[in-house]
Design an enzyme around this catalytic site. Sequence first.
Site, PDB file in Angstrom:
ATOM      1  N   LEU A 117       0.871  -1.169   0.000  1.00 56.82           N
ATOM      2  CA  LEU A 117       0.000   0.000   0.000  1.00 56.82           C
ATOM      3  C   LEU A 117       0.908   1.218   0.000  1.00 56.82           C
ATOM      4  O   LEU A 117       1.581   1.488   1.003  1.00 56.82           O
ATOM      5  CB  LEU A 117      -0.895   0.024   1.238  1.00 56.82           C
ATOM      6  CG  LEU A 117      -1.650  -1.260   1.606  1.00 56.82           C
ATOM      7  CD1 LEU A 117      -2.528  -1.016   2.827  1.00 56.82           C
ATOM      8  CD2 LEU A 117      -2.474  -1.763   0.435  1.00 56.82           C
ATOM      9  N   SER A 124       1.240   5.238  -0.432  1.00 55.98           N
ATOM     10  CA  SER A 124       0.572   6.537  -0.537  1.00 55.98           C
ATOM     11  C   SER A 124       1.387   7.453  -1.448  1.00 55.98           C
ATOM     12  O   SER A 124       2.618   7.534  -1.333  1.00 55.98           O
ATOM     13  CB  SER A 124       0.427   7.170   0.846  1.00 55.98           C
ATOM     14  OG  SER A 124      -0.402   6.373   1.668  1.00 55.98           O
ATOM     15  N   CYS A 139      10.337   7.722   0.222  1.00 54.81           N
ATOM     16  CA  CYS A 139       9.178   7.182  -0.500  1.00 54.81           C
ATOM     17  C   CYS A 139       9.514   6.662  -1.889  1.00 54.81           C
ATOM     18  O   CYS A 139       9.056   5.589  -2.290  1.00 54.81           O
ATOM     19  CB  CYS A 139       8.078   8.246  -0.595  1.00 54.81           C
ATOM     20  SG  CYS A 139       7.492   8.841   1.004  1.00 54.81           S
ATOM     21  N   GLU A 151      -1.543  11.891  -0.436  1.00 51.02           N
ATOM     22  CA  GLU A 151      -0.295  12.641  -0.306  1.00 51.02           C
ATOM     23  C   GLU A 151      -0.102  13.172   1.116  1.00 51.02           C
ATOM     24  O   GLU A 151      -1.039  13.641   1.761  1.00 51.02           O
ATOM     25  CB  GLU A 151      -0.307  13.813  -1.289  1.00 51.02           C
ATOM     26  CG  GLU A 151       0.930  14.672  -1.301  1.00 51.02           C
ATOM     27  CD  GLU A 151       1.991  14.169  -2.248  1.00 51.02           C
ATOM     28  OE1 GLU A 151       3.188  14.316  -1.930  1.00 51.02           O
ATOM     29  OE2 GLU A 151       1.637  13.650  -3.324  1.00 51.02           O
ATOM     30  N   GLY A 152       1.143  13.092   1.585  1.00 50.83           N
ATOM     31  CA  GLY A 152       1.472  13.690   2.876  1.00 50.83           C
ATOM     32  C   GLY A 152       0.756  13.061   4.050  1.00 50.83           C
ATOM     33  O   GLY A 152       0.301  13.770   4.953  1.00 50.83           O
ATOM     34  N   THR A 193       8.257  15.756  11.713  1.00 53.83           N
ATOM     35  CA  THR A 193       7.130  15.625  10.785  1.00 53.83           C
ATOM     36  C   THR A 193       5.774  15.556  11.487  1.00 53.83           C
ATOM     37  O   THR A 193       4.783  16.105  11.003  1.00 53.83           O
ATOM     38  CB  THR A 193       7.331  14.392   9.868  1.00 53.83           C
ATOM     39  OG1 THR A 193       6.248  14.288   8.961  1.00 53.83           O
ATOM     40  CG2 THR A 193       7.440  13.097  10.687  1.00 53.83           C
ATOM     41  N   ASP A 209      -1.567  10.845  11.615  1.00 51.53           N
ATOM     42  CA  ASP A 209      -1.744  10.204  10.312  1.00 51.53           C
ATOM     43  C   ASP A 209      -3.216  10.306   9.943  1.00 51.53           C
ATOM     44  O   ASP A 209      -4.076   9.760  10.632  1.00 51.53           O
ATOM     45  CB  ASP A 209      -1.303   8.745  10.366  1.00 51.53           C
ATOM     46  CG  ASP A 209      -1.082   8.132   8.983  1.00 51.53           C
ATOM     47  OD1 ASP A 209      -1.762   8.572   8.038  1.00 51.53           O
ATOM     48  OD2 ASP A 209      -0.250   7.219   8.867  1.00 51.53           O
ATOM     49  N   ARG A 223      -4.550   9.251   7.114  1.00 50.19           N
ATOM     50  CA  ARG A 223      -4.930   8.295   6.072  1.00 50.19           C
ATOM     51  C   ARG A 223      -5.945   7.273   6.573  1.00 50.19           C
ATOM     52  O   ARG A 223      -5.992   6.958   7.765  1.00 50.19           O
ATOM     53  CB  ARG A 223      -3.699   7.549   5.565  1.00 50.19           C
ATOM     54  CG  ARG A 223      -2.754   8.387   4.754  1.00 50.19           C
ATOM     55  CD  ARG A 223      -1.494   7.629   4.401  1.00 50.19           C
ATOM     56  NE  ARG A 223      -0.675   7.346   5.585  1.00 50.19           N
ATOM     57  CZ  ARG A 223       0.506   6.745   5.536  1.00 50.19           C
ATOM     58  NH1 ARG A 223       0.996   6.336   4.368  1.00 50.19           N
ATOM     59  NH2 ARG A 223       1.195   6.528   6.646  1.00 50.19           N
ATOM     60  N   THR A 251       5.320  -3.626   4.341  1.00 47.17           N
ATOM     61  CA  THR A 251       5.108  -2.380   5.075  1.00 47.17           C
ATOM     62  C   THR A 251       5.982  -2.327   6.307  1.00 47.17           C
ATOM     63  O   THR A 251       6.411  -3.366   6.831  1.00 47.17           O
ATOM     64  CB  THR A 251       3.628  -2.231   5.483  1.00 47.17           C
ATOM     65  OG1 THR A 251       3.421  -0.929   6.030  1.00 47.17           O
ATOM     66  CG2 THR A 251       3.236  -3.271   6.536  1.00 47.17           C
ATOM     67  N   LYS A 291      -1.134  -0.031   8.918  1.00 49.24           N
ATOM     68  CA  LYS A 291      -1.587  -0.715   7.706  1.00 49.24           C
ATOM     69  C   LYS A 291      -1.966  -2.164   8.003  1.00 49.24           C
ATOM     70  O   LYS A 291      -2.942  -2.684   7.453  1.00 49.24           O
ATOM     71  CB  LYS A 291      -0.510  -0.645   6.622  1.00 49.24           C
ATOM     72  CG  LYS A 291      -0.290   0.758   6.074  1.00 49.24           C
ATOM     73  CD  LYS A 291       0.772   0.783   4.990  1.00 49.24           C
ATOM     74  CE  LYS A 291       0.977   2.191   4.450  1.00 49.24           C
ATOM     75  NZ  LYS A 291       2.034   2.266   3.418  1.00 49.24           N
TER      76      LYS A 291
END
Length: 380
Positions: A214, A216, A231, A256-257, A278, A290, A292, A313, A318
């Site tokens: 997976l 992103s 990435c 994204e991001g 970050t 996060d 996502r 991963t 995930k």
Amino acid sequence: MRQVERAIFDLRRGLPVLVRAAAGDLLVHPLEGCDDEALAALRTLSGSRPALALTRHRLARLGIEIGAPAARMPIDAADTAADVIARASAEYCKLPPTTRSAEADQATVSGLDLMRIGLLIPAAVVADVAAAQRARVETLVADGTILALAAEQIAAYAELRGHFLKRISEAEIPLSHAERARFVMFREADGMREHIAIVIGEPSEWNDAVPVRLHSACLTGDLFGSLRCDCGEQLRASVRTIDERGGGVLLYLAQEGRGIGLANKLRAYTLQDGGLDTLDADQVLGFGNDERTYGVALEMLEQLEISRIELLTNNPEKLAAMSQGSIEVINRRGVYGKLTQQNRRYLDAKAKRAGHWLEEVLDSEEDGGRIAPFKRPLAR
């Protein structure tokens, strides 16, 4: 659904929308496009004192802890748009000593949901529509100047937008690390986001547990080779590994991001240049660690008729996401990029604060982007 999509379009243009809820109507103006003129116009049109709606993540950076997802902070008549924007997104912002916040109501939370869906900063200037101004506001709604939608519509949209993926098109695209590759494009029901499944090899020849990554989207790393992250190297290493293991699937997800979008990612990079890591940079902007979700990935795998996977991963989230669906994860393999001076702090924050399994790369300066051997088999 169409009303929500239109509302997002207006907000991204810097225009206000009207959110209707049981407690009353609320005018919502995005932080982007907010200037002194817009602030004054909102105050006049609503007939009430505007407030700044912020997420609990941003409030925590301001030293305000709340149990609710968001709160409202009154805006004084003397406050400028620059003051408001600073309270919503500046790294350092000292609040006036008289500042108070109140738990956000349904309409306010819905307004912030719209910002997230539209990949805007999750903050907004909001104003309740006073009784004396209702007729004026309704006139603007009737002639199409202001779009109105119900809070319930926004909640339903946020819940369902990643479902009902439609398989749109596909083509054979040989890759440098996998000559037998087919790109299959999926589009979300609202038409706003598209995701790609890169199908490597022939499904009839795949292992029982299909190697799946997976990934992103990362424009800066995947396309331009940014040294701030790993990435791009992870992407290419994953394609190569999937091909070497007899084929499988890489899902290229439009997140994204870590789900905040490219514009906010660049804002976060600027904050990181000032010394933040970050995760802290995202929190300054009002985001969680996060943003996502992986419902889209689950649906893509279902449409591809994949139910047993070997997941490539380093991210425990995930693994957890796959377990929420009908996917059986047989094992996990780490996938790493190269450790550099520019990405060390980024990787270190992901490992120490977000729990990513990155010991193999952080503990070895000479790890050149290899795929780790099997580690941490899942207990079934």
